[in-house]
Design an enzyme around this catalytic site. Structure first.
Site, PDB file in Angstrom:
ATOM      1  N   TRP A  49       0.886  -1.173   0.000  1.00  0.00           N
ATOM      2  CA  TRP A  49       0.000   0.000   0.000  1.00  0.00           C
ATOM      3  C   TRP A  49       0.916   1.213   0.000  1.00  0.00           C
ATOM      4  CZ3 TRP A  49      -1.827   2.965   4.666  1.00  0.00           C
ATOM      5  CH2 TRP A  49      -2.890   3.808   4.372  1.00  0.00           C
ATOM      6  N   ASP A 106      -0.047  -4.391   9.712  1.00  0.00           N
ATOM      7  CA  ASP A 106      -1.168  -3.566   9.240  1.00  0.00           C
ATOM      8  C   ASP A 106      -2.290  -4.544   8.861  1.00  0.00           C
ATOM      9  OD1 ASP A 106      -2.918  -1.766   8.218  1.00  0.00           O
ATOM     10  OD2 ASP A 106      -1.655  -1.105   6.544  1.00  0.00           O
ATOM     11  N   LYS A 160     -13.452  -1.460   6.309  1.00  0.00           N
ATOM     12  CA  LYS A 160     -13.939  -2.445   5.342  1.00  0.00           C
ATOM     13  C   LYS A 160     -14.900  -3.437   6.006  1.00  0.00           C
ATOM     14  CE  LYS A 160     -10.070  -0.859   3.370  1.00  0.00           C
ATOM     15  NZ  LYS A 160      -9.903   0.029   2.261  1.00  0.00           N
TER      16      LYS A 160
END
Ligand code: LMR
Length: 405
Positions: free
Chosen positions: A132, A213, A248
């Site tokens: 990311w 993460d 999410k």
């Protein structure tokens, strides 16, 4: 030279994900399809409002909104800890984890970077290649130089996680290593269990500082299974960080609900770390927002709502798995020789197509299908209604790639 104060300010090139999402919004074509940003939509292409979230919201009503403590909403922080580490984990029970509420997963990684910049300055920070993109940015903003370890072999068009293990072993002792425990963004490919255990051991031996993460808990195999590596690291006596997000898995993108947990050797150390995390928040934005964390805490702390939420996460996960198969079949209906197994094997919201930026740009220009320019496709944006158009566009691009070797 400009005489204006800001005349020399450099133009912002834009963010590869967020700016592209803005461009999608402005695209006037009615057949446009957004598979760029990591957002889950239901089969009608709508952002879902989970029933568990609705029920919690109804229960809570619109109450008072006091300032929260610097470290966040207490019941939320406790719920984060139990969800990430498991109710009965010794590290939770013994109070040796410092957990704060953060502004989404980005805020969690950012606070971890800021904390590490103060307490472990100058260390090597290593992230997977690719990762990311904001992992680089957040650690660079904190003053670190970032470097990469290999995760994807673009010649073979497959993950190279075995090389990642070797590269992490070769980092200088005490390096900061950013790892994604499940549903790797952008490749959808994770370490095997054996590789996870090897990395745990070598991070312990080399005293590397791991920052996990975990933005997609529940989108891989299930809420508990997806956290199992993190939990094993806590059992193995590792000192490490976990950033988690409810954007999410609660479909609460705009509420910016995240958490940062630091696993330490003792309750005394955890309380010292918590104090410094509070200071980092005070110096940045004082305290977090109330609404999202109250909703998440209400769902996670109520056994019935918690179960309802886990079922909803399972149905999102299963829909993504179905859409992966549907897309692979539809591509092969157009181009039988194009390899599509990667779509089925990769997990979570993303798949990595290996397509070049030029190929992605032509899909966008010609077919109004939006992917990230690294070739990442967000399978969570596929629906029964758009999958055939996406398949036609991807089949053409993948065929061209195959022909060009
Ligand atoms: C993504 O990778 O698309 C998401 O995590 C959204 C973001 O903030 O980049």
């Amino acid at each position: 030279m400009s005489t204006s104060l800001f005349g020399t300010v450099q133009p912002y090139a834009g963010d590869p994900i967020l700016s592209l999402n803005d461009a999608f919004g402005q695209d006037p074509r009615t057949n446009k399809i957004n598979l760029s940003i990591g957002v889950y939509t239901d089969d009608l292409g709508r952002l879902p409002v989970l029933d568990s979230v609705m029920a919690a919201q109804t229960k809570l009503g619109f109450g008072a909104r006091p300032y929260l403590p610097m470290d966040g909403h207490g019941a939320y922080r406790a719920a984060v800890q139990r969800l990430v580490f498991g109710d009965d984990h010794e590290a939770v029970q013994s109070g040796r984890i410092a957990t704060i509420q953060t502004i989404g997963g980005t805020g969690a990684v950012g606070i971890a970077a800021d904390f590490l910049a103060v307490h472990t300055p100058g260390r090597v920070v290593a992230v997977s290649d690719p990762t990311w993109e904001n992992h680089h940015g957040l650690f660079q903003r904190a003053g670190f130089a970032t470097q990469t370890f290999p995760w994807w072999d673009s010649v073979r068009g497959e993950a190279s996680t075995d090389k990642a293990v070797d590269a992490i072993a070769a980092l200088p002792q005490g390096s900061i290593v950013i790892l994604q425990p499940v549903c790797h963004n952008p490749t959808g490919t994770d370490f095997t269990r054996q590789q996870q255990d090897a990395v745990t051991q070598l991070c312990l031996d080399r005293r590397h500082v791991v920052v996990f993460d975990m933005a997609y808990q529940g989108f891989g195999d299930g809420v508990d299974l997806d956290a199992s590596w993190v939990r094993r690291c806590a059992s193995a006596g590792m000192t490490f960080f976990v950033a988690n997000s409810f954007s999410k898995n609660f479909s609460l993108y705009g509420e910016r609900c995240g958490g940062l947990s630091v696993v330490t050797p003792s309750a005394v150390e955890a309380s010292l770390v918590l104090g410094q995390l509070k200071l980092a928040i005070r110096r940045s934005y004082s305290n977090g927002p109330t609404t999202g964390p109250q909703i998440v805490a209400e769902v996670l702390n109520d056994p019935q709502l918690h179960q309802m939420w886990e079922d909803e996460v399972a149905s999102m996960r299963n829909r993504m798995i179905r859409m992966r198969a549907h897309l692979a079949n539809a591509i092969n209906a157009h181009e039988p020789s194009v390899p599509t197994a990667f779509l089925i094997e990769q997990r979570g919201m993303f798949s990595y197509t290996g397509l070049s930026a030029d190929a992605v740009i032509s899909m966008r220009n010609n077919d109004a299908v939006y992917l990230i320019e690294t070739g990442r496709v967000c399978v969570a944006g596929l629906t029964e209604g758009n999958v055939d158009a996406v398949a036609a566009s991807l089949a053409g691009a993948l065929k061209l790639k195959q022909q060009n070797g």
